[in-house]
Write an enzyme that holds these catalytic residues in place. Structure first.
Site, PDB file in Angstrom:
ATOM      1  N   GLU A   1       0.808  -1.230   0.000  1.00  0.00           N
ATOM      2  CA  GLU A   1       0.000   0.000   0.000  1.00  0.00           C
ATOM      3  C   GLU A   1       0.839   1.277   0.000  1.00  0.00           C
ATOM      4  O   GLU A   1       0.595   2.187   0.795  1.00  0.00           O
ATOM      5  CB  GLU A   1      -0.949   0.000   1.196  1.00  0.00           C
ATOM      6  CG  GLU A   1      -1.882  -1.200   1.197  1.00  0.00           C
ATOM      7  CD  GLU A   1      -2.859  -1.221   2.374  1.00  0.00           C
ATOM      8  OE1 GLU A   1      -2.769  -0.352   3.263  1.00  0.00           O
ATOM      9  OE2 GLU A   1      -3.727  -2.127   2.398  1.00  0.00           O
TER      10      GLU A   1
ATOM     11  N   ASP B   1     -12.051 -10.202  -0.073  1.00  0.00           N
ATOM     12  CA  ASP B   1     -13.343 -10.244   0.624  1.00  0.00           C
ATOM     13  C   ASP B   1     -14.268  -9.247  -0.064  1.00  0.00           C
ATOM     14  O   ASP B   1     -13.807  -8.348  -0.750  1.00  0.00           O
ATOM     15  CB  ASP B   1     -13.245 -10.032   2.146  1.00  0.00           C
ATOM     16  CG  ASP B   1     -12.581  -8.747   2.584  1.00  0.00           C
ATOM     17  OD1 ASP B   1     -12.367  -7.848   1.749  1.00  0.00           O
ATOM     18  OD2 ASP B   1     -12.279  -8.635   3.789  1.00  0.00           O
TER      19      ASP B   1
ATOM     20  N   HIS C   1     -10.102  -6.325  -2.003  1.00  0.00           N
ATOM     21  CA  HIS C   1     -11.122  -5.925  -1.024  1.00  0.00           C
ATOM     22  C   HIS C   1     -12.223  -5.188  -1.784  1.00  0.00           C
ATOM     23  O   HIS C   1     -12.088  -4.008  -2.102  1.00  0.00           O
ATOM     24  CB  HIS C   1     -10.521  -5.002   0.042  1.00  0.00           C
ATOM     25  CG  HIS C   1      -9.559  -5.683   0.960  1.00  0.00           C
ATOM     26  ND1 HIS C   1      -9.935  -6.696   1.810  1.00  0.00           N
ATOM     27  CD2 HIS C   1      -8.228  -5.503   1.152  1.00  0.00           C
ATOM     28  CE1 HIS C   1      -8.873  -7.102   2.504  1.00  0.00           C
ATOM     29  NE2 HIS C   1      -7.826  -6.401   2.112  1.00  0.00           N
TER      30      HIS C   1
ATOM     31  N   GLU D   1      -5.987 -10.740  -0.748  1.00  0.00           N
ATOM     32  CA  GLU D   1      -6.783 -10.435   0.468  1.00  0.00           C
ATOM     33  C   GLU D   1      -8.266 -10.333   0.123  1.00  0.00           C
ATOM     34  O   GLU D   1      -8.957  -9.392   0.533  1.00  0.00           O
ATOM     35  CB  GLU D   1      -6.316  -9.106   1.082  1.00  0.00           C
ATOM     36  CG  GLU D   1      -4.837  -9.059   1.411  1.00  0.00           C
ATOM     37  CD  GLU D   1      -4.409  -7.783   2.138  1.00  0.00           C
ATOM     38  OE1 GLU D   1      -5.277  -7.015   2.597  1.00  0.00           O
ATOM     39  OE2 GLU D   1      -3.201  -7.561   2.239  1.00  0.00           O
TER      40      GLU D   1
ATOM     41  N   ASN E   1       2.179  -5.300  -3.016  1.00  0.00           N
ATOM     42  CA  ASN E   1       0.783  -5.638  -2.707  1.00  0.00           C
ATOM     43  C   ASN E   1      -0.026  -4.358  -2.483  1.00  0.00           C
ATOM     44  O   ASN E   1       0.426  -3.448  -1.785  1.00  0.00           O
ATOM     45  CB  ASN E   1       0.793  -6.485  -1.422  1.00  0.00           C
ATOM     46  CG  ASN E   1      -0.524  -7.154  -1.116  1.00  0.00           C
ATOM     47  OD1 ASN E   1      -1.119  -7.788  -1.987  1.00  0.00           O
ATOM     48  ND2 ASN E   1      -1.001  -7.012   0.114  1.00  0.00           N
TER      49      ASN E   1
HETATM   50  C1  XIL Z   1      -5.996  -5.846   8.767  1.00  0.00           C
HETATM   51  C2  XIL Z   1      -6.341  -6.992   9.719  1.00  0.00           C
HETATM   52  O1  XIL Z   1      -7.254  -7.830   9.071  1.00  0.00           O
HETATM   53  C3  XIL Z   1      -6.915  -6.449  10.994  1.00  0.00           C
HETATM   54  O2  XIL Z   1      -7.116  -7.496  11.949  1.00  0.00           O
HETATM   55  C4  XIL Z   1      -5.997  -5.382  11.585  1.00  0.00           C
HETATM   56  O3  XIL Z   1      -6.613  -4.803  12.728  1.00  0.00           O
HETATM   57  C5  XIL Z   1      -5.708  -4.307  10.556  1.00  0.00           C
HETATM   58  O4  XIL Z   1      -5.162  -4.902   9.387  1.00  0.00           O
HETATM   59  N1  XIL Z   1      -4.770  -4.459   3.987  1.00  0.00           N
HETATM   60  C6  XIL Z   1      -3.757  -5.236   4.471  1.00  0.00           C
HETATM   61  C7  XIL Z   1      -3.975  -6.038   5.704  1.00  0.00           C
HETATM   62  O5  XIL Z   1      -2.705  -5.329   3.823  1.00  0.00           O
HETATM   63  O6  XIL Z   1      -2.787  -6.203   6.447  1.00  0.00           O
HETATM   64  C8  XIL Z   1      -5.055  -5.462   6.578  1.00  0.00           C
HETATM   65  O7  XIL Z   1      -5.313  -6.367   7.641  1.00  0.00           O
HETATM   66  C9  XIL Z   1      -6.299  -5.214   5.762  1.00  0.00           C
HETATM   67  C10 XIL Z   1      -6.029  -4.234   4.654  1.00  0.00           C
END
Ligand code: XIL
Length: 397
Positions: free
Chosen positions: A170, A291, A258, A289, A216
């Site tokens: 990020e 969802d 996401h 990741e 990522n």
């Molecule tokens: C999130 C976790 O799921 C949470 O439990 C934590 O509080 C915050 O981070 N992008 C990412 C992940 O790269 O590391 C993040 O994970 C979600 C967004």
């Protein structure tokens, strides 16, 4: 001679076609693909299906289902939190490897590969680091050395056990940030300048030459205008292209995935085109990741099926778009869910105004949702000529 070569090539083609078309063997039972796990179904494509793992849930004796499903459905795991800097080095100079080592052990026992997450990110940094920089007790030169030492220590600790590392996470702003022109954002860019990205990849490679090194990010699943000033995918594409051109050891780009049902949806072809374009740079890709969240209205809270069902359907469709796109691109190595049950999802905690949820493929009672069945269908009903097995990737430089 010529004829013999032709025959040999023909034999190889027949063997390959047979291998691709063969129905996986089951021990004496009629083959029922729907009874297979995600990881079994993905195997035919050479695809790894994964989940982020919440170590507290994994160790909760009151919830055996979490551990069972984490083991049986997935062939790769990612630490949801325990490999982040604040978890690994809460006190300067004292590393706490325990929980992360536990996950590595779990993966080994279950024959799973591990995605390492994450080496360099602006979030979940230890307080000693951020406050030290803020009060000037850590200089810029020292900060660079601290980053180098951290990457080296972490990658060395897990050497040989990590398949893909998220080296940098990020690093790029969003169109809603100020200024709106896309730029390198956050703690590291502000303090070290964007050169930290190339440094991080080089330091990681030096510590483990065999791990695949990934950049990522979110909102890079599809290209937009093509202008890097407002198209984050294009910005990241240009970044990766320039890093490769300079000989920086980046092996892959991870699109987090996401998504939300309240937004405009991508088509499978759009996402597949983006993955292909990254592959054109000689890079592996992964969905890292995934969802698909929805807004939780009063109707949803009250159990109104007229409000719940469209959300579950839209969520399933979005999961499916990302899965099909990944399947279509032979350099897309893994498809990782950011948690697999609504019982343990980061979404309600992170998106509360308005409240969001319903983001994963199992409900809070560990019942598979439509999204789970659609992911399975995608794995079952795809194959040659458009979906071919993955091409294994190796670090190139
Ligand atoms: C999130 C976790 O799921 C949470 O439990 C934590 O509080 C915050 O981070 N992008 C990412 C992940 O790269 O590391 C993040 O994970 C979600 C967004």
């Amino acid at each position: 001679m010529k004829l013999r070569r032709w025959l040999a090539a023909g034999a190889v083609a027949v063997v390959t076609a047979t291998a691709l078309n063969v129905v996986p063997a089951t021990a004496g039972r009629p083959y029922d693909p729907a009874a297979q796990s995600l990881r079994e179904l993905a195997k035919r494509h050479g695809l790894y299906v994964g989940t982020a793992v919440d170590m507290a849930a994994l160790n909760d004796a009151a919830e055996p289902r979490y551990r069972e499903l984490a083991a049986s459905e997935f062939s790769t795991v990612t630490a949801e939190n325990v490999m982040k800097w604040e978890s690994l080095e809460p006190t300067r100079g004292t590393y706490n490897w325990g929980p992360a080592d536990e996950l590595i052990d779990f993966a080994r026992k279950n024959n799973q590969r591990v995605r390492g997450h994450v080496l360099v990110w602006h979030n979940q940094l230890p307080a000693w680091l951020t406050s030290g920089v803020a009060d000037g007790s850590i200089s810029k030169a020292e900060l660079r050395q601290i980053l180098r030492n951290h990457i080296t220590a972490v990658v060395t600790h897990f050497k040989g056990k990590i398949w893909q590392w998220d080296v940098v996470n990020e690093a790029v702003s969003d169109p809603w940030d100020t200024p709106s022109t896309l730029h390198y954002k956050g703690f590291w860019a502000q303090n070290l300048g964007p050169g930290y990205i190339a440094d991080a990849f080089r330091w990681a490679r030096a510590a483990d030459p065999k791990a695949l090194l990934f950049y990522n990010d979110y909102n890079i699943e599809a290209f937009g205008s093509g202008n890097p000033a407002d198209d984050k995918t294009q910005f990241v594409y240009n970044m990766a292209r320039d890093l490769r051109a300079k000989g920086v050891p980046i092996d892959g780009v991870g699109a987090q995935g996401h998504l939300g049902t309240q937004y405009g949806n991508f088509s499978t072809l759009q996402v597949a085109a983006a993955l292909r374009k990254f592959a054109g740079l000689g890079l592996a890709t992964a969905l890292t990741e995934v969802d698909v969240r929805s807004q939780i209205t009063e109707g949803v809270e009250a159990g109104d099926s007229a409000e719940i069902n469209p959300r579950l359907q839209a969520s399933a469709a979005n999961f499916s778009v990302l899965m099909q796109a990944c399947l279509a691109e032979r350099h897309c190595l893994s498809f990782t869910l950011w948690g697999f049950t609504d019982k343990h999802s980061w979404v309600p905690g992170a998106f509360s105004d308005p409240p969001e949820g319903l983001a994963t493929v199992y409900d809070e009672n560990y019942q598979p949702k439509l999204a789970y069945h659609e992911l399975k269908s995608d794995l079952i009903f795809s194959g040659p000529p458009y979906v071919l097995p993955r091409i294994p990737q190796h670090p190139r430089r």
